[in-house]
Motif scaffolding. Sequence first.
Motif: not given
Length: 308
Positions: A44-45, A50-53, A97-99
């Motif tokens: 989950y991001v 990160l959510s873009v790249f 989850g990576i935020a």
Amino acid sequence: MRLKLKDLPEENIFSSGHTACAGCGAAMAVRNIAKVLGKEVIIYVPASCLSVFNGLFPNCAWTVPYHHTVFENTGAAISGLSRAMKRKGLDDVTVVGIAGDGGTADIGLQALSGAAERNEDVIYICYDNEAYMNTGVQRSGSTPHGASTTTTPVGKLTKGNQDFKKDVPLIMMAHGVPYVATASASFPLDLINKVKKAKETKGFRYLQVYAPCVPGWRYEQSKTVEVGKLAVECGMWFLLECENGRLKINREPKMKNLETYLKMQGRFRHMDEKQIAELQESIERKWEFYKGYADLTQRLYSGSEASV
Ligand SMILES: Cc1ncc(C[n+]2csc(CCOP(=O)(O)OP(=O)(O)O)c2C)c(N)n1
Ligand code: SF4
């Protein structure tokens, strides 16, 4: 058994073709983290670099199930995903989850705290590039003292961030969760072994990974590893691990070369002697605190598997 870099598989669930900047510390960390996680994972991001790249629909660098909804809800989203997997009898699936630090230290803090308090069976990873990079380098709660960002600029009245970095790993330790660790993109061996330990632990696991950012910190793109190493050498970042309440210091900082670290980066270049001295003092206090905390908790929780 401790992992060596050569133990990591060739195949990566975070494939090539992502679009991070050259030299991105977050991308380096995520590539190594992904190799340890294996295939039985859901990622989950929230909104972040990160959510873009990692690819925008219909492209995706993740080759495992990947979810993205909103910025503030990582703790809640991974709680729900983990419970849904258990309801389906898929106990072997690890939910991760990576935020970014903005999504963790600020807007996502309540959802993170709730998930930690409930001891949800998830791994939460914060990659810490010390500002909101995706939207143009605004200050976050994780921005260090003195750093210039677009919302803490250098001007006549103030010179960069006047506040000090929020210690989210310590906040997580205070939740009494089974595993909390700090790591760095520049120390891959330490990083992969912490991810392995997190994967092997049940309950809520929190990792915060130092992730230098080329345009946000303004250094040469070939210097990412060096910047991250210097951060640990001078005490701007500590490598720690807290298992069932017991804090361990993984690498003793040399507590030197703070100025070299600062002068390498455009975000700190304006800092005068007074500001550097204030920063140095805060680092020394933090180091004394961690040493004392480690001594105390090693004695208090010795032999204990219970969380604090
Ligand atoms: C509720 C909400 N507010 C603001 C935004 C805009 N936004 C998207 S990503 C982002 C910055 C993310 O910063 P951070 O979590 O530190 O990750 P980084 O970009 O540094 O990787 C912001 C402010 C949003 N998507 N949703
Ligand atoms: S802006 Fe920074 S964190 Fe974002 S992709 Fe580029 S180097 Fe990585």
